[in-house]
Design a protein around this motif. Structure first.
Motif, PDB file in Angstrom:
ATOM      1  N   PRO A  53       0.800  -1.231   0.000  1.00 42.72           N
ATOM      2  CA  PRO A  53       0.000   0.000   0.000  1.00 42.72           C
ATOM      3  C   PRO A  53       0.828   1.275   0.000  1.00 42.72           C
ATOM      4  O   PRO A  53       1.860   1.366   0.658  1.00 42.72           O
ATOM      5  N   HIS A  54       0.347   2.235  -0.759  1.00 45.70           N
ATOM      6  CA  HIS A  54       0.836   3.608  -0.693  1.00 45.70           C
ATOM      7  C   HIS A  54      -0.271   4.506  -1.240  1.00 45.70           C
ATOM      8  O   HIS A  54      -1.128   4.044  -2.001  1.00 45.70           O
ATOM      9  N   PRO A  55      -0.302   5.791  -0.843  1.00 48.71           N
ATOM     10  CA  PRO A  55      -1.356   6.694  -1.339  1.00 48.71           C
ATOM     11  C   PRO A  55      -1.169   6.936  -2.831  1.00 48.71           C
ATOM     12  O   PRO A  55      -0.251   7.636  -3.248  1.00 48.71           O
ATOM     13  N   ALA A  56      -2.067   6.362  -3.635  1.00 54.42           N
ATOM     14  CA  ALA A  56      -1.825   6.296  -5.072  1.00 54.42           C
ATOM     15  C   ALA A  56      -2.499   7.392  -5.883  1.00 54.42           C
ATOM     16  O   ALA A  56      -2.102   7.635  -7.022  1.00 54.42           O
ATOM     17  N   ASP A  57      -3.539   8.039  -5.346  1.00 54.82           N
ATOM     18  CA  ASP A  57      -4.280   8.967  -6.206  1.00 54.82           C
ATOM     19  C   ASP A  57      -4.472  10.357  -5.616  1.00 54.82           C
ATOM     20  O   ASP A  57      -5.260  11.144  -6.125  1.00 54.82           O
ATOM     21  N   GLY A  58      -3.783  10.679  -4.534  1.00 51.77           N
ATOM     22  CA  GLY A  58      -3.875  12.022  -3.973  1.00 51.77           C
ATOM     23  C   GLY A  58      -5.006  12.231  -2.993  1.00 51.77           C
ATOM     24  O   GLY A  58      -5.087  13.287  -2.364  1.00 51.77           O
ATOM     25  N   GLU A  59      -5.894  11.233  -2.828  1.00 46.11           N
ATOM     26  CA  GLU A  59      -6.993  11.391  -1.880  1.00 46.11           C
ATOM     27  C   GLU A  59      -6.545  11.143  -0.445  1.00 46.11           C
ATOM     28  O   GLU A  59      -7.231  11.548   0.491  1.00 46.11           O
ATOM     29  N   ASN A  60      -5.418  10.450  -0.280  1.00 44.10           N
ATOM     30  CA  ASN A  60      -4.976  10.052   1.049  1.00 44.10           C
ATOM     31  C   ASN A  60      -3.535  10.474   1.296  1.00 44.10           C
ATOM     32  O   ASN A  60      -2.742  10.624   0.364  1.00 44.10           O
ATOM     33  N   LEU A  61      -3.227  10.650   2.583  1.00 44.49           N
ATOM     34  CA  LEU A  61      -1.872  11.010   2.980  1.00 44.49           C
ATOM     35  C   LEU A  61      -1.014   9.784   3.242  1.00 44.49           C
ATOM     36  O   LEU A  61       0.201   9.813   3.049  1.00 44.49           O
TER      37      LEU A  61
END
Length: 348
Positions: free
Chosen positions: A118-126
């Protein structure tokens, strides 16, 4: 993922009027290598900093289970497979910072991890990360319920049987014509009226009942009660405080308010989502013990919410909830904000 194109197209036609949408909550789990324990995938939202499972909106014609897996891949770069529909519920109505109103039928799925870190992939999450089930970050009550449903050792899908909070459709795109979250049937069977200065002593009595139930020291002392009665009388007369009450027979045998909810205003520095800086505040929600479990406090709060919505320009209304009252407030549309207030008490 940005706002779906189909919603943007609808907004061009209906403005900020309420939209009924289908959402998904994706609870993704994986086994911990060399252990019998499991981890769950959570993301930290960029808009409010809260940790949640991945959530998203079902596109027109899309299978909800497919939408859940798609959202996980888009938001956290993780591949997962839906294995169970865990919970079906209607989320309380919400109004976004730009005035758009929406309400969601949310479908909670349990998904199994099949690949990807997992990593924040689309800018919606930090952030996006795995958490052990016994070491979860703080979660809202609503998100905790969704996790509990997905992680339960159950085959059947959970669903709600209580009436959902509803925001009726507004006419002509005027946001102020819409109603706040409420179960309208409560208001049709409970007589609620607006309090006036003559009710000041009763509001103080109900405040004492509330404080005593919270085991607040000194709640029976008369000095603060006398001051409180004067405070209510002055502010009700000036209109800086608004209260709604249900009448009945009080514990002392007199007739008058046996339940109440009070509201006032707080002035803060302007914020991007609240340019005026003015906020509403709900407090003094109390019911005489003999009149509890009849929906009186709920009806008072709902009427106060309607007053804030229809008669004022505030865009934010807050309150402090006890553990016993929290579920009611969340059902009515109150949600936990990002951040916690810390209090410094000055000894005088």
């Amino acid at each position: 993922m940005a706002t779906p194109e189909f919603i943007l197209a609808l907004r061009e036609k209906i403005g900020t009027d309420p939209l009924w949408l289908t959402g998904v909550t994706a609870v993704v789990v994986r086994d911990v290598p060399g252990s019998s324990s499991r981890e769950v995938l959570l993301v930290r939202r960029a808009d409010n900093g809260a940790w949640t499972p991945v959530t998203g909106i079902v596109d027109p014609g899309e299978e909800p289970a497919v939408a859940a897996a798609r959202e996980v891949l888009e938001e956290a770069a993780v591949h997962a497979r839906a294995v169970r529909l865990a919970l079906v519920e209607v989320i309380a109505p919400m109004t976004y910072a730009n005035g758009d109103q929406a309400q969601y039928l949310d479908l909670v799925f349990l998904l199994e991890w099949t690949g990807g870190e997992p990593h924040p992939a689309d800018g919606e999450n930090l952030e996006a990360a795995w958490f052990a089930l016994d070491a979860l970050p703080p979660l809202s009550a609503s998100m905790r319920d969704r996790l509990d449903a997905a992680l339960a050792d159950e085959v059947a899908t959970r669903f709600r049987t209580a009436p959902a909070a509803v925001l009726p459709q507004a006419a002509g795109g005027d946001r102020r014509e819409a109603r706040p979250a409420s179960d309208e049937r409560v208001l049709t069977r409970v007589a609620v009226r607006r309090a006036d200065p003559r009710d000041a002593a009763a509001l103080t009595r109900l405040r004492r009942v509330m404080l005593a139930a919270m085991d607040v020291p000194g709640s029976d002392e008369t000095a603060w009660q006398d001051a409180c009665t004067r405070w209510f009388a002055q502010r009700l007369a000036a209109g800086t405080v608004v209260a709604f009450v249900v009448d009945g027979e009080a514990a002392d045998g007199t007739s008058g308010p046996v339940a109440c909810a009070v509201g006032d205003f707080q002035d803060h520095a302007p914020e991007p989502w609240n340019p005026s800086g003015r906020r509403g505040h709900v407090f003094n929600v109390s019911t005489e013990p003999a009149h509890r479990r009849r929906g009186y406090a709920r009806a008072c709060v709902m009427t106060l919410m309607r007053w804030f919505h229809d008669e004022t320009e505030v865009t934010r209304v807050g309150l402090s909830a006890t553990p016993d009252g929290r579920a009611m407030y969340e059902h009515l549309g109150f949600a936990e904000p990002f951040g916690r207030e810390l209090v410094w008490r000055i000894a005088r």
